[in-house]
Design a protein around this motif. Structure first.
Motif, PDB file in Angstrom:
ATOM      1  N   SER A 186     -11.540 -10.350 -34.233  1.00  0.00           N
ATOM      2  CA  SER A 186     -11.230 -10.059 -32.836  1.00  0.00           C
ATOM      3  C   SER A 186     -10.669 -11.296 -32.169  1.00  0.00           C
ATOM      4  CB  SER A 186     -12.479  -9.582 -32.091  1.00  0.00           C
ATOM      5  OG  SER A 186     -13.466 -10.598 -32.088  1.00  0.00           O
ATOM      6  N   GLY A 187     -10.078 -11.090 -31.008  1.00  0.00           N
ATOM      7  CA  GLY A 187      -9.532 -12.202 -30.240  1.00  0.00           C
ATOM      8  C   GLY A 187      -9.466 -11.819 -28.773  1.00  0.00           C
ATOM      9  N   ASP A 188      -9.516 -12.821 -27.891  1.00  0.00           N
ATOM     10  CA  ASP A 188      -9.358 -12.556 -26.473  1.00  0.00           C
ATOM     11  C   ASP A 188      -8.366 -13.540 -25.879  1.00  0.00           C
ATOM     12  OD1 ASP A 188     -11.067 -14.638 -26.901  1.00  0.00           O
ATOM     13  OD2 ASP A 188     -12.602 -13.995 -25.496  1.00  0.00           O
ATOM     14  N   TYR A 189      -7.595 -13.063 -24.905  1.00  0.00           N
ATOM     15  CA  TYR A 189      -6.477 -13.831 -24.371  1.00  0.00           C
ATOM     16  C   TYR A 189      -6.375 -13.614 -22.869  1.00  0.00           C
ATOM     17  CZ  TYR A 189      -5.334 -13.709 -29.334  1.00  0.00           C
ATOM     18  OH  TYR A 189      -5.401 -13.806 -30.703  1.00  0.00           O
ATOM     19  N   ALA A 190      -5.786 -14.601 -22.200  1.00  0.00           N
ATOM     20  CA  ALA A 190      -5.508 -14.459 -20.771  1.00  0.00           C
ATOM     21  C   ALA A 190      -4.189 -13.727 -20.553  1.00  0.00           C
ATOM     22  CB  ALA A 190      -5.463 -15.826 -20.101  1.00  0.00           C
ATOM     23  N   LEU A 191      -3.541 -13.336 -21.636  1.00  0.00           N
ATOM     24  CA  LEU A 191      -2.252 -12.649 -21.563  1.00  0.00           C
ATOM     25  C   LEU A 191      -2.440 -11.152 -21.792  1.00  0.00           C
ATOM     26  CD1 LEU A 191      -0.207 -15.177 -23.738  1.00  0.00           C
ATOM     27  CD2 LEU A 191      -0.460 -15.159 -21.253  1.00  0.00           C
ATOM     28  N   THR A 192      -1.536 -10.371 -21.263  1.00  0.00           N
ATOM     29  CA  THR A 192      -1.546  -8.923 -21.473  1.00  0.00           C
ATOM     30  C   THR A 192      -0.145  -8.477 -21.852  1.00  0.00           C
ATOM     31  OG1 THR A 192      -0.910  -8.231 -19.236  1.00  0.00           O
ATOM     32  CG2 THR A 192      -3.234  -8.771 -19.600  1.00  0.00           C
ATOM     33  N   GLY A 193      -0.052  -7.194 -22.203  1.00  0.00           N
ATOM     34  CA  GLY A 193       1.252  -6.587 -22.373  1.00  0.00           C
ATOM     35  C   GLY A 193       1.852  -6.238 -21.017  1.00  0.00           C
ATOM     36  N   THR A 194       2.987  -5.575 -21.045  1.00  0.00           N
ATOM     37  CA  THR A 194       3.676  -5.228 -19.793  1.00  0.00           C
ATOM     38  C   THR A 194       3.095  -3.982 -19.125  1.00  0.00           C
ATOM     39  OG1 THR A 194       5.281  -4.009 -21.141  1.00  0.00           O
ATOM     40  CG2 THR A 194       5.855  -6.267 -20.497  1.00  0.00           C
ATOM     41  N   LYS A 195       2.204  -3.261 -19.828  1.00  0.00           N
ATOM     42  CA  LYS A 195       1.779  -1.973 -19.305  1.00  0.00           C
ATOM     43  C   LYS A 195       0.529  -2.040 -18.440  1.00  0.00           C
ATOM     44  CE  LYS A 195       1.247   2.856 -20.550  1.00  0.00           C
ATOM     45  NZ  LYS A 195       1.580   3.887 -21.543  1.00  0.00           N
ATOM     46  N   ALA A 196      -0.334  -3.022 -18.664  1.00  0.00           N
ATOM     47  CA  ALA A 196      -1.645  -3.027 -18.004  1.00  0.00           C
ATOM     48  C   ALA A 196      -1.516  -2.950 -16.483  1.00  0.00           C
ATOM     49  CB  ALA A 196      -2.426  -4.278 -18.407  1.00  0.00           C
ATOM     50  N   GLY A 197      -0.684  -3.800 -15.884  1.00  0.00           N
ATOM     51  CA  GLY A 197      -0.552  -3.826 -14.428  1.00  0.00           C
ATOM     52  C   GLY A 197      -0.081  -2.503 -13.838  1.00  0.00           C
TER      53      GLY A 197
END
Length: 798
Positions: free
Chosen positions: A70-81
């Motif tokens: 697993s991994g966690d990031y402060a970045l998202t894809g373009t769809k979340a917002g």
């Protein structure tokens, strides 16, 4: 009467020049430390507090897992917002941000803007970055650009530039539609130019997993963060949503909301700007308080140490009718006078030390931060409190002493409360030893990081940033660079080899069935392994035939792509390096494993080495990597500059060294080591001043005993041992208390590194021996003076 009060104060201060100087040094050092640390903490706590909607803004972070990792990031894809805005009424607005170094041109001049920001048109309504002129909604037009005041002056010489045109990447003209004030230094978001997010190709297709963007939500209600988080959790658990995101079975994709004002200090996930750390803030606050307490305690001890010399003065004044309140006022006034002088010196010292402190902490504090009325008022109030508290104990002890006691034995009035003073000395040395031990551990870990074998050679590698508009000249530039004297090898890659961030997935059929897991990918040029001095364990390196333009398979039934895996990836697949060669794996496209490279650190040592795949593709090269000889380095760089100017005349020559990038990965740790080193040294200095005070008290009280021992044949060394024996016991007690606390704190700090040193046992006796030596030397100062005095003089004092 007031004149007499000040006359007595000045007379006493001038008469006791040595003690006055020690008091001033101790208080000034303590107050200066508190001022600087206070400015640092105030700046850290103020991050993003200027946004009027700050309580309603949250940052979205992403966590995903599949294949057992697993991994966690402060970045998202373009769809979340946009999806959360459409789905949840609690969301008022959103903005996605992306920072990418970009070339801006005006009047045939080219500038590299490293803080070129892409953001949705709602950016200036979600955040409170004030506009000097223009429309906050102007980013709705994809051809508009917003400049900061500094950028406007850089390009045009003033800020009255609405309607002017700038060219971006030699491909598109943008019209200046607004001028924003420069972002405050206490802002997570730092930018020089802003254009609409719609200018990115990625904006045309909403994706859950193209994780390159920092996304913020503006909520209707600041109390709605918790309820919204629960709704998002429920929404993301839906099977159809997980399937759309590409996750099935035990894999998952989740999103979390972080309040904007807590991101800087409380989040472990950095965005485009490095985060702070609330733990460091709390530790520095405690250090500031403890250093100030030590300084105040030292003043008290030294004031009491001088009291025996003033018994005659006190007795005469009592005989002449002086009231207790007058004596208390006199001694407290002297304390306040010393403290106010120390305050003035500490403010001056803080101003002078500000550049050095900024360099240590990475801050941009200025003189006006120290000289603000509010800051000065806080400093003055603190000084008055410290002065009164530090002077209260000796004032009460001396003023409350009965006249008959003074007439009987003036030196006895300082004998009370010795246990309290010795307890404070133990506390001082516990703090000092704690700081010394933890500082040594931090320095050793940093040394380990600098010298650890990374599985590659980062030294003597020059990095030249390459953007997509240079790719058509990349091969010509590389050929010219390879021909330069002093150049050993040339290659290139997408991310730097020390900070790879391209997330991907790998699937393969093994003897144990289908295996898939997340993997880091590095698109690279030919000769990458040789340029970075990486070791190939099995198979062979990429060749010209492996590049996309040349890798059409002769046998159409076999995959065309070739991959090189690292040891960890091969191990997760259950293969040995030799067994992996020729196997078929799939990372969005099927390919054949051509080689296996020895594990190397492609990320910070905070993280364990994960699985990695290399594939040859020069279209993704964003960094040219040039290994050079250390001899005649300046001449080699001049050659690089000339080659760059020949093939890329529209770009400024901008280079850096790979080892500098590596060191920047550990900026927070390096700054912490520097701060702890300074304050550990200061704490031990102040602790020794405290011992100096107690030794002075003890020497005065034992003057007759010392004289008698000398008459009986004791030498100076015997006197030193006699005087230091009790104090060294205090230091030993401090060592026993400080050692387990420091070991625990250092262990907790080291847990943040996947690769770390063991805490070596010798650190504790070394720190203890240093403290004992310093304590012995400090106490011996008075002991030597007393031991060298004539016995007749010593006996006469009684």
């Amino acid at each position: 009467m007031r004149y007499k009060f000040f006359q007595l104060t000045f007379r006493h201060v001038l008469k006791q020049k040595g003690f006055t100087l020690i008091n001033l040094i101790g208080l000034t050092a303590g107050l200066t430390s508190c001022i600087l640390i206070g400015l640092f903490i105030a700046d850290e706590l103020s991050f993003d507090s200027f946004h009027s909607n700050g309580d309603r803004i949250v940052r979205i972070t992403m966590e995903y897992a599949f294949g057992g990792t697993s991994g966690d990031y402060a970045l998202t894809g373009t769809k979340a917002g946009p999806q959360f805005k459409r789905t949840f009424p609690e969301v008022e607005s959103f903005t996605r941000t992306f920072v990418y170094p970009t070339i801006l041109s005006y009047d045939d001049e080219h500038f590299t803007e490293k803080r070129f920001l892409y953001a949705d048109s709602s950016f200036f309504t979600v955040f409170s970055f004030p506009l000097i002129s223009g429309d906050p909604h102007s980013l709705r037009n994809p051809s508009n650009i917003v400049l900061t005041a500094s950028s406007a002056k850089k390009y045009f010489g003033n800020t009255d530039v609405i309607g002017k045109t700038l060219r971006v990447n030699d491909s598109k003209d943008y019209t200046v539609s607004a001028i924003a004030a420069d972002p405050p230094r206490n802002s997570q978001l730092q930018f020089d130019c802003v254009v609409g997010f719609s200018n990115l190709d990625a904006s045309r297709d909403e994706q859950w997993m193209t994780a390159n963007y920092v996304t913020y939500l503006l909520l209707h209600d600041r109390n709605g963060i918790g309820p919204l988080q629960k709704q998002i959790d429920d929404y993301m658990r839906r099977p159809e949503v997980q399937k759309e995101a590409g996750f099935e079975g035990s894999g998952y994709l989740r999103y979390y909301l972080e309040p904007l004002k807590k991101v800087h200090l409380y989040s472990r996930l950095a965005g485009f700007e490095p985060n702070g750390n609330i733990t460091y803030v709390v530790v520095l606050l405690l250090i500031a308080v403890l250093i100030l307490v030590i300084a105040a305690v030292n003043y008290t001890n030294l004031a009491i140490a001088q009291s025996s010399a003033r018994t005659g003065e006190i007795g005469i004044r009592k005989v002449l009718g002086a009231l207790k309140s007058q004596l208390i006022a006199q001694f407290a006034g002297e304390s306040l006078f010393i403290t106010l002088v120390a305050l003035l010196l500490s403010v001056l010292s803080a101003v002078l030390l500000l550049p050095f402190f900024n360099e240590m902490t990475g801050k941009y504090l200025v003189v006006t931060d120290v000289l603000q009325i509010r800051t000065l008022a806080i400093i003055l109030a603190a000084g008055l409190v410290i002065g009164l508290l530090a002077g209260a104990y000796p004032a009460l002890v001396l003023a409350n002493t009965r006249l008959i006691s003074i007439l009987r034995s003036g030196s006895r009035i300082t004998g009370g409360q010795a246990g309290l003073r010795r307890t404070l000395i133990v506390l001082q040395f516990v703090i000092s030893l704690f700081l010394i031990i933890t500082t040594v551990v931090i320095l050793q870990q940093m040394s380990y990081i600098r010298h650890k074998d990374l599985g590659m050679d980062r030294d003597h590698v020059i990095v030249l940033p390459i953007d997509s508009h240079i790719h058509n000249r990349y091969e010509a530039l590389k050929t010219a660079v390879k021909a330069l004297p002093g150049v050993v090898s040339v290659s290139g890659s997408y991310n730097l080899p020390i900070s790879a961030t391209w997330g991907d997935g790998l699937t393969a059929m093994t003897d144990h069935g289908k295996v898939n897991f997340p993997i880091t990918a590095i698109p690279a040029d030919l000769n990458y392994l040789a340029t970075m001095n990486m070791q190939l364990l099995a198979g062979s390196d990429f060749t010209q035939a492996d590049l996309p333009a040349n890798n059409l398979a002769k046998d159409s039934t076999k995959p065309a792509l070739r991959y090189i895996l690292n040891e960890t990836a091969v191990r997760k697949l259950g293969w040995t390096p030799q067994q992996a060669i020729g196997k078929v794996v799939d990372r969005s496209e099927k390919g054949i494993v051509k080689g296996v490279v020895r594990d190397f650190h492609f990320a910070s040592m905070h993280e364990a080495i994960g699985p990695l795949v290399l594939f040859a593709d020069t279209q993704w090269v964003h960094n040219m990597l040039i290994r050079v000889n250390s001899a005649n380095l300046a001449l080699t760089i001049d050659g690089l500059r000339l080659a760059w100017k020949t093939y890329v005349p529209s770009r400024a020559f901008d280079y850096h060294f790979l080892d500098d990038d590596y060191n920047r990965l550990y900026t927070v740790e390096q700054r912490t080591a520097g701060l702890f080193t300074v304050f550990a040294s200061l704490a031990i200095l102040l602790a020794c001043l405290g011992l100096f005070g107690l030794a002075a008290i003890s020497t005065v009280q034992r003057t007759r005993e010392i004289g008698i021992r000398k008459v009986l044949g004791a030498n100076v060394f015997n006197i030193c041992l006699l005087m230091s024996n009790g104090f060294l016991r205090l230091v030993i007690v401090a060592i026993v208390i400080a050692a387990p606390i420091a070991w625990w704190a250092a262990s907790q700090w080291l847990q943040g590194f996947a690769y770390r040193i063991p805490i070596r046992v010798w650190i504790f006796p070394m720190a203890g021996a240093l403290a004992i030596l310093l304590a012995f030397m400090t106490v011996s100062f008075h002991a030597v003076r007393a031991g060298n005095a004539k016995p007749a003089d010593s006996l006469r004092t009684e």
